[in-house]
Design an enzyme around this catalytic site. Structure first.
Site, mmCIF file in Angstrom:
data_model
loop_
_atom_site.group_PDB
_atom_site.id
_atom_site.type_symbol
_atom_site.label_atom_id
_atom_site.label_comp_id
_atom_site.label_asym_id
_atom_site.label_seq_id
_atom_site.Cartn_x
_atom_site.Cartn_y
_atom_site.Cartn_z
ATOM 1 N N SER A 37 -10.055 -0.788 7.314
ATOM 2 C CA SER A 37 -9.203 -0.767 5.969
ATOM 3 C C SER A 37 -8.360 -1.786 5.363
ATOM 4 C CB SER A 37 -8.255 0.501 5.735
ATOM 5 O OG SER A 37 -9.123 1.643 5.803
ATOM 6 N N LYS A 96 0.635 -1.099 -0.014
ATOM 7 C CA LYS A 96 -0.027 -0.052 0.051
ATOM 8 C C LYS A 96 0.928 1.327 0.202
ATOM 9 C CE LYS A 96 -3.962 1.880 2.606
ATOM 10 N NZ LYS A 96 -4.723 1.576 3.907
ATOM 11 N N SER A 151 -9.721 1.431 3.029
ATOM 12 C CA SER A 151 -8.910 2.319 2.258
ATOM 13 C C SER A 151 -7.946 1.444 1.381
ATOM 14 C CB SER A 151 -8.306 3.383 2.997
ATOM 15 O OG SER A 151 -7.292 2.752 3.931
#
Lengths: 485, 95
Positions: free
Chosen positions: A178, A79, A154
């Site tokens: 997330s 990420k 997210s």
């Protein structure tokens, strides 16, 4: 041989038995990325040259009979809020455009130390604030099961790259769901470890008392494998606990007989999609068939978690994001009146609307006159929520519930309504508020969209989560479903 | 408690953010919506509860005060919007 279709533990066997070369493994993943990622938008940065160089280095080591790490040749994607030296770390924000990480996060050091290979950096909601990846300032990420739908967020890019066979493993961060919510919406496994299990050193802070780094994989064994090597104490994150990391592999196959599973009735109320409810109830039968004792339980304070979470997370975010001032790194406005005006202009130009909204909410609840009414109140409620879970976890080994109230929603469907988006994290947020570990595993399909089952355990008992999740996986085929992309 | 436009302007100043009129109005609506939702916490009696900050309490941990290598200056200045000779350049603050 489409090597990108294999799981990490399968690849690991193939590599160590010299059936395939690491370079072939890495190339097959980049080929897959080249062919599908223009439709999905998972990646923000590809580290092709570095990855292939590293692959050759490991192949050489293997051919010369040298000792390799325990993730040797396994691709992992990251990420874009976790620092990898020499790569961007944009947090999908304009304010970090052009920033290059000067060092590796703790988890990256660990992966590199085990000879894992970093493929690239993944899209996300800006600064991890969101539940659909629509808040990215960089690009739209699409759900591989239906490209008109969101992947969740997210860590949307992380869930998508694993779901679409662009990477066997990925790292994300989970502040209120997330990792678990996008894993649920994309039909993959996603773990949020206990607060303190994995060092956040090198991950960009959002809500410091909530954030954890979590792993995405296509099966439970892979998820356990990656978590095994990133977990543990680190002096650079003083919240990490000096508690031994158990051998997760050996906990996978333990008998479920007699394991007590609680089903909190509050997680099956209003707002839960009927198809999701059915899928989760069918999953409960599997646990019973495998010998577990499944019983209803109650977490009466669940309904208050989201409210407490938005106060705490926004307050912490407003403080953490004060560092983005246009002075030392990141975007600096070109026109300004004086030094302080650099802050105003750079921040206002660099942050997107959701990030500004959360900074404003956080600043408001911390401001003079409101601190006690909101922030202090939320921290007291946090204690009550923690006690709620502790009480239930005295009677049960784990708690099982839906990960998300719905399957993947349409792109744009919730982006106009701040509260309805926040509500999509209603089942994941309490776990962060209490600091417990939680895992989401695929447990069904509704209208060709994956449903996720969440298993919540006691502090530092990721081994129990893996055990229960693995038992479910061995009895079902949901984790083998492939999106048609 | 409801958030007024004046509150939005005050908080924006504290947060070092700027907004136009339209943004201020929509922020005012959003904040009121979220704070309205948050008000449900008032239903809970927390008078005798302690606050907890970290969800899992660990005693303070100390480490040895070892000398360690820091980042190279160039690794830092390369990310600075403007730098000169190992320093980050900012506008003049004191006349």
């Amino acid at each position: 041989m489409d090597l990108n279709l294999y799981t990490a533990h399968e690849l690991s066997d193939l590599i160590s038995n010299k059936k395939v070369k690491v370079e072939e493994v890495v190339n097959s993943h980049f080929n897959r990325i080249d062919s599908v990622d223009s439709k999905l938008g998972a990646y923000l940065y590809l580290a092709k040259t570095e990855a292939i160089d590293k692959a050759r280095e490991i192949d050489n080591k293997i051919s010369q009979g040298g000792k390799t790490g325990r993730l040797a040749g396994i691709p992992v994607s990251i990420k874009d809020n976790i620092s990898v030296q020499g790569m961007q770390n944009s947090c999908a924000s304009k304010i970090l455009k052009g920033y290059i990480s000067p060092y590796d996060a703790h988890v990256i050091e660990k992966i590199k130390g085990e000879d894992g290979i970093i493929l690239g950096k993944l899209n996300m909601d800006e600064f991890a604030m969101g539940s659909s990846t629509e808040n990215s300032a960089c690009r739209v990420t699409r759900n591989p099961w239906d490209t008109e739908r969101v992947p969740g967020g997210s860590s949307g890019g992380s869930a998508v790259c694993v779901s679409a066979f662009e990477s066997p493993l990925a790292l994300g961060t989970d502040t209120g769901g997330s990792v678990r919510q996008p894993a649920s919406l994309c039909g993959v496994v996603g773990l949020k470890p206990t607060y303190g299990r994995v060092s956040r050193y090198g991950a960009v802070a959002f809500g410091s008392t909530l954030d954890q780094i979590g792993t995405f994989a296509r099966d439970v064994e892979d998820c356990a494998l990656l978590n095994q090597y990133i977990a543990g104490v680190d002096q650079r994150d003083s919240t990490t606990a000096n508690i031994e990391v158990p051998n997760y592999q050996s906990s996978l196959t333990k008998d479920l007989k007699g394991k007590r599973i609680g089903v909190p009735k509050e997680y099956f109320g209003e707002g839960l999609d009927e198809g999701v409810r059915k899928a989760v109830f069918e999953a409960l039968r599997v646990f019973e068939e495998n010998g577990a004792i499944v019983k209803e339980c109650s977490l009466p304070l669940s309904d208050y978690s989201l409210a407490a979470y938005y106060i705490i997370s926004s307050a912490e975010a407003s403080s953490n994001l004060a560092r983005f001032d246009g002075i030392r790194y990141g975007h600096r406005a070109t026109e300004f009146n004086d030094a302080v005006d650099i802050y105003y202009k750079s921040r206002s130009q660099g942050f997107g609307p959701e990030v500004k909204r959360r900074i404003m909410l956080g600043t408001y609840v911390l401001s003079a006159g409101y601190y006690d009414a909101y922030y202090k109140k939320a921290l007291k409620v946090r204690n009550l929520i923690k006690q709620d879970f502790s009480r239930v976890l005295k009677d049960f080994d784990a708690i099982v519930c839906p990960t998300s109230p719905t399957t993947a929603f349409k792109i744009g469907e919730k982006s106009g309504d701040v509260l309805s988006m926040y509500l999509s994290d209603i089942y994941t947020v309490p776990v962060n508020v209490a600091g417990l570990p939680g895992i989401s595993i695929p447990c069904g399909m509704v209208n060709n969209l994956p449903v996720g089952l969440q298993i919540i355990g006691n502090y530092y008992r990721e081994d129990v989560l893996f055990n229960i999740a693995y038992s479910f996986e061995k009895s079902t085929n949901w984790h083998k479903m492939k999106p048609n992309i | 408690m409801s958030v007024s436009k004046k509150d939005v302007e005050h908080v924006a100043k504290l947060a070092r953010l700027e907004f136009n009129e339209m943004e201020k109005n929509s922020l005012m609506d959003d904040l009121n919506k979220v704070l309205g939702y948050i008000e449900k916490l008032e239903e809970l009696n927390t008078e005798n509860e302690d606050i907890i900050i970290n969800p899992y309490y660990i005693e303070n941990k100390f480490r040895e005060d070892d000398i360690q290598q820091s980042l190279k200056v160039e690794a830092v200045t390369i990310n600075a919007p403007q730098s000169l000779g190992g320093y980050i350049v900012v506008p003049k603050i004191i006349d």
